[in-house]
Design an enzyme around this catalytic site. Sequence first.
Site, PDB file in Angstrom:
ATOM      1  N   THR A  24       0.639  18.904   4.509  1.00 56.69           N
ATOM      2  CA  THR A  24       0.926  17.780   4.216  1.00 56.69           C
ATOM      3  C   THR A  24      -0.573  16.632   4.734  1.00 56.69           C
ATOM      4  O   THR A  24      -1.168  17.244   5.712  1.00 56.69           O
ATOM      5  CB  THR A  24       2.049  17.093   5.158  1.00 56.69           C
ATOM      6  OG1 THR A  24       2.126  15.642   4.660  1.00 56.69           O
ATOM      7  CG2 THR A  24       1.934  17.087   6.585  1.00 56.69           C
ATOM      8  N   ASN A  31       0.534  13.469   5.619  1.00 58.43           N
ATOM      9  CA  ASN A  31       1.257  12.580   5.900  1.00 58.43           C
ATOM     10  C   ASN A  31       1.686  12.534   7.280  1.00 58.43           C
ATOM     11  O   ASN A  31       2.093  13.096   8.107  1.00 58.43           O
ATOM     12  CB  ASN A  31       2.665  12.417   5.161  1.00 58.43           C
ATOM     13  CG  ASN A  31       3.599  11.393   5.490  1.00 58.43           C
ATOM     14  OD1 ASN A  31       3.516  10.747   6.673  1.00 58.43           O
ATOM     15  ND2 ASN A  31       4.545  10.855   4.437  1.00 58.43           N
ATOM     16  N   GLU A  48      -0.747  19.417  -7.827  1.00 62.71           N
ATOM     17  CA  GLU A  48       0.022  18.583  -8.438  1.00 62.71           C
ATOM     18  C   GLU A  48       1.417  19.101  -8.228  1.00 62.71           C
ATOM     19  O   GLU A  48       1.854  20.316  -8.338  1.00 62.71           O
ATOM     20  CB  GLU A  48      -0.151  18.690  -9.963  1.00 62.71           C
ATOM     21  CG  GLU A  48      -1.674  18.483 -10.400  1.00 62.71           C
ATOM     22  CD  GLU A  48      -1.745  16.813 -10.647  1.00 62.71           C
ATOM     23  OE1 GLU A  48      -0.732  16.471 -11.309  1.00 62.71           O
ATOM     24  OE2 GLU A  48      -2.630  16.325 -10.522  1.00 62.71           O
ATOM     25  N   ASP A  88       9.221  18.909   0.916  1.00 63.29           N
ATOM     26  CA  ASP A  88       9.297  17.776  -0.306  1.00 63.29           C
ATOM     27  C   ASP A  88      10.569  17.198  -0.042  1.00 63.29           C
ATOM     28  O   ASP A  88      11.717  17.871   0.063  1.00 63.29           O
ATOM     29  CB  ASP A  88       9.097  18.529  -1.383  1.00 63.29           C
ATOM     30  CG  ASP A  88       8.734  17.303  -2.519  1.00 63.29           C
ATOM     31  OD1 ASP A  88       7.662  16.724  -2.201  1.00 63.29           O
ATOM     32  OD2 ASP A  88       9.580  17.285  -3.567  1.00 63.29           O
ATOM     33  N   PHE A 115       9.388   5.565   8.251  1.00 66.00           N
ATOM     34  CA  PHE A 115       8.553   5.200   7.240  1.00 66.00           C
ATOM     35  C   PHE A 115       9.204   5.278   5.982  1.00 66.00           C
ATOM     36  O   PHE A 115      10.569   5.376   5.939  1.00 66.00           O
ATOM     37  CB  PHE A 115       7.481   6.503   7.191  1.00 66.00           C
ATOM     38  CG  PHE A 115       7.878   7.764   6.723  1.00 66.00           C
ATOM     39  CD1 PHE A 115       8.645   8.578   7.836  1.00 66.00           C
ATOM     40  CD2 PHE A 115       7.954   8.411   5.685  1.00 66.00           C
ATOM     41  CE1 PHE A 115       9.267   9.496   7.549  1.00 66.00           C
ATOM     42  CE2 PHE A 115       8.303   9.369   5.132  1.00 66.00           C
ATOM     43  CZ  PHE A 115       9.004  10.315   6.151  1.00 66.00           C
ATOM     44  N   GLY A 116       8.574   5.115   4.835  1.00 65.07           N
ATOM     45  CA  GLY A 116       9.194   5.145   3.662  1.00 65.07           C
ATOM     46  C   GLY A 116      10.569   4.274   3.390  1.00 65.07           C
ATOM     47  O   GLY A 116      10.502   3.053   3.683  1.00 65.07           O
ATOM     48  N   TYR A 117      11.450   4.795   3.050  1.00 70.16           N
ATOM     49  CA  TYR A 117      12.814   4.100   2.721  1.00 70.16           C
ATOM     50  C   TYR A 117      13.729   3.868   3.871  1.00 70.16           C
ATOM     51  O   TYR A 117      14.765   3.306   3.968  1.00 70.16           O
ATOM     52  CB  TYR A 117      13.868   4.800   1.708  1.00 70.16           C
ATOM     53  CG  TYR A 117      12.964   4.926   0.243  1.00 70.16           C
ATOM     54  CD1 TYR A 117      12.962   3.799  -0.609  1.00 70.16           C
ATOM     55  CD2 TYR A 117      12.260   5.977  -0.043  1.00 70.16           C
ATOM     56  CE1 TYR A 117      12.230   3.945  -1.848  1.00 70.16           C
ATOM     57  CE2 TYR A 117      11.517   6.336  -1.273  1.00 70.16           C
ATOM     58  CZ  TYR A 117      11.521   5.201  -2.321  1.00 70.16           C
ATOM     59  OH  TYR A 117      10.995   5.358  -3.501  1.00 70.16           O
ATOM     60  N   ASP A 118      13.063   4.346   5.154  1.00 68.70           N
ATOM     61  CA  ASP A 118      13.850   4.009   6.413  1.00 68.70           C
ATOM     62  C   ASP A 118      14.557   2.612   6.415  1.00 68.70           C
ATOM     63  O   ASP A 118      15.699   2.589   7.342  1.00 68.70           O
ATOM     64  CB  ASP A 118      13.102   4.399   7.549  1.00 68.70           C
ATOM     65  CG  ASP A 118      12.865   6.010   7.673  1.00 68.70           C
ATOM     66  OD1 ASP A 118      13.675   6.821   7.096  1.00 68.70           O
ATOM     67  OD2 ASP A 118      11.949   6.383   8.649  1.00 68.70           O
ATOM     68  N   ARG A 124      15.452  16.095   7.140  1.00 69.60           N
ATOM     69  CA  ARG A 124      14.321  16.674   7.676  1.00 69.60           C
ATOM     70  C   ARG A 124      14.633  17.443   8.907  1.00 69.60           C
ATOM     71  O   ARG A 124      14.431  18.842   8.942  1.00 69.60           O
ATOM     72  CB  ARG A 124      13.038  15.899   7.795  1.00 69.60           C
ATOM     73  CG  ARG A 124      11.662  16.832   7.939  1.00 69.60           C
ATOM     74  CD  ARG A 124      10.450  15.821   7.799  1.00 69.60           C
ATOM     75  NE  ARG A 124      10.476  15.078   6.819  1.00 69.60           N
ATOM     76  CZ  ARG A 124      10.643  14.010   6.201  1.00 69.60           C
ATOM     77  NH1 ARG A 124      11.127  13.294   7.217  1.00 69.60           N
ATOM     78  NH2 ARG A 124      10.484  13.571   5.072  1.00 69.60           N
TER      79      ARG A 124
HETATM   80  P1  IMP Z   1       6.928  13.782  -0.120  1.00 68.61           P
HETATM   81  O1  IMP Z   1       7.947  14.645   0.697  1.00 68.61           O
HETATM   82  O2  IMP Z   1       5.695  13.896   0.725  1.00 68.61           O
HETATM   83  O3  IMP Z   1       6.692  14.052  -1.522  1.00 68.61           O
HETATM   84  O4  IMP Z   1       7.434  12.188  -0.292  1.00 68.61           O
HETATM   85  C1  IMP Z   1       8.596  11.811   0.046  1.00 68.61           C
HETATM   86  C2  IMP Z   1       8.829  10.606  -0.025  1.00 68.61           C
HETATM   87  O5  IMP Z   1      10.269  10.135   0.057  1.00 68.61           O
HETATM   88  C3  IMP Z   1       8.415   9.561   0.952  1.00 68.61           C
HETATM   89  O6  IMP Z   1       7.026   9.153   0.522  1.00 68.61           O
HETATM   90  C4  IMP Z   1       9.232   8.512   1.103  1.00 68.61           C
HETATM   91  O7  IMP Z   1       9.042   7.502   0.483  1.00 68.61           O
HETATM   92  C5  IMP Z   1      10.663   9.294   0.823  1.00 68.61           C
HETATM   93  N1  IMP Z   1      11.204   9.906   2.151  1.00 68.61           N
HETATM   94  C6  IMP Z   1      11.311  11.248   2.290  1.00 68.61           C
HETATM   95  N2  IMP Z   1      11.858  11.359   3.700  1.00 68.61           N
HETATM   96  C7  IMP Z   1      11.861  10.062   4.125  1.00 68.61           C
HETATM   97  C8  IMP Z   1      12.445   9.547   5.250  1.00 68.61           C
HETATM   98  O8  IMP Z   1      12.904  10.394   6.432  1.00 68.61           O
HETATM   99  N3  IMP Z   1      12.362   8.595   5.659  1.00 68.61           N
HETATM  100  C9  IMP Z   1      11.999   7.548   4.662  1.00 68.61           C
HETATM  101  N4  IMP Z   1      11.735   7.750   3.496  1.00 68.61           N
HETATM  102  C10 IMP Z   1      11.492   9.203   3.199  1.00 68.61           C
END
Ligand code: IMP
Length: 446
Positions: free
Chosen positions: A7, A9, A34, A64, A145-148, A174
């Site tokens: 990753t 991230n 990809e 993922d 982060f993300g949709y938290d 996770r």
């Molecule tokens: P990937 O797993 O890097 O392909 O991306 C997963 C995407 O799902 C992230 O960019 C977030 O938008 C969302 N996501 C996954 N896990 C979390 C989380 O624990 N909190 C918030 N968003 C999440």
Amino acid sequence: MRLFVATHNRHKIREISQILPGFEIVADDPVGVEETAPDFTGNALIKVRAIAARHPGEWCMADDSGLEVKALGGAPGVRSARYAGEPTDTAANNALLLKNLEGVEDRTANFTCAVALVDPNGREHTVEGRCYGRIALAPSGAEGFGYDPLFIPDGRDKPFAELSPDEKNAISHRGRALAEAVKIIRGKKRGGVMAWLRLFRAVNLPTVPGDVFVGAAAALTTGGLAASPWLDLGWSARFLSPVWWAAGASVFLYMFGLVHNDIRGAATDKDRPIPDGEISMDAALAAATACLGAAGLCAWAGGLLAGGLWSSVSWPRYALLLVVAIVSYNRFKQWWMMGACRALNVVAGAAAAGAVNSRVLCAAVIWWAYISLVTLYSDGEESDPAKKRSVGFLVGAIVYLQLGALVMLALAYPNVSGIRPLLIAGAVMLAALRLMKQLLPRVSAS
Ligand code: IMP
């Protein structure tokens, strides 16, 4: 323990480091890969395979994850990161999600996290973790982060972004998936019985007391019998005779040699329990020490039980010589040193039975020559199946020779009941060997 994680991230790396505190997490970005699979597990596998190719012999991991909203038919799903288009824009993703859920009553959702692992042997493992909850009407909170800011887990009244990292990790998708992944890694790390059987090459172990019995047999047929009181002992006392203790010491020293060898080769060997992470270095060192201690104990106990006899058999001297031979073989890998180790077992067996004479020494020299030549010939057997088969036959012959020696003894001395335990031991050894070869082929890999 080192774990390569596919990753870039940094939020994920931080979470993974928090959830797996005992691991040295090394991020490796699978650039250009990809994520084309239709599900999380497929994408995790694509990513982990990409980095595993760069880190052979190491534990690698990829995850993922994404959000699945029931009212949206599982969207954003595998497209969670790019929900509002590329490049990834978290604020836009959250805004789009809220827009798509406007007026929707059932806001049930879940996060899913798939973790794919590649172990140091190249084998793949996958696990999944889920966290169920609902989508809030408006974002809140600054953690995560993300949709938290939008995801309220079941049993809570505030979103992930308002929980502390520990609180989130305890219930998150996770956190759950990684807990399962750790079980796989630690399960392998701790190793089961199989890992220890592989470390001690259990299939080959029974041939070690066989050397000692051959030495004892040679001694008993060539003058040791009269001198040795141990055959006249009662049934149970016979099992306490110096020969058994010599055999025990030999086995423990051989086991010490195997662990010592694997510890030395931990950085370069392949498909062995220590580099595979199935047995930790600490455990291996402890095992090596325990084997040395047990060997010493056997020599000491044998001497103690044998009393006057023991002072004449001088087994501890052979044990010391054996340690030197074993360590030298591991260090220099000379074929003739392996022969020397096994020949010393023969001499030790004869000494324990009460007679080291010229015929015993002759038997030891033949033993040395045979095992040395088989060791010399076996060089390169791994890449040559035909050679591997014939080495297997030649090594098998050692066991038959050992049994043969015992049978000869029984025939030569039909009235000596003390031969029976030797014969039984030989037969059990051979049967165990055959059975293990059949049942546990991996254990015999050396
Ligand atoms: P990937 O797993 O890097 O392909 O991306 C997963 C995407 O799902 C992230 O960019 C977030 O938008 C969302 N996501 C996954 N896990 C979390 C989380 O624990 N909190 C918030 N968003 C999440």
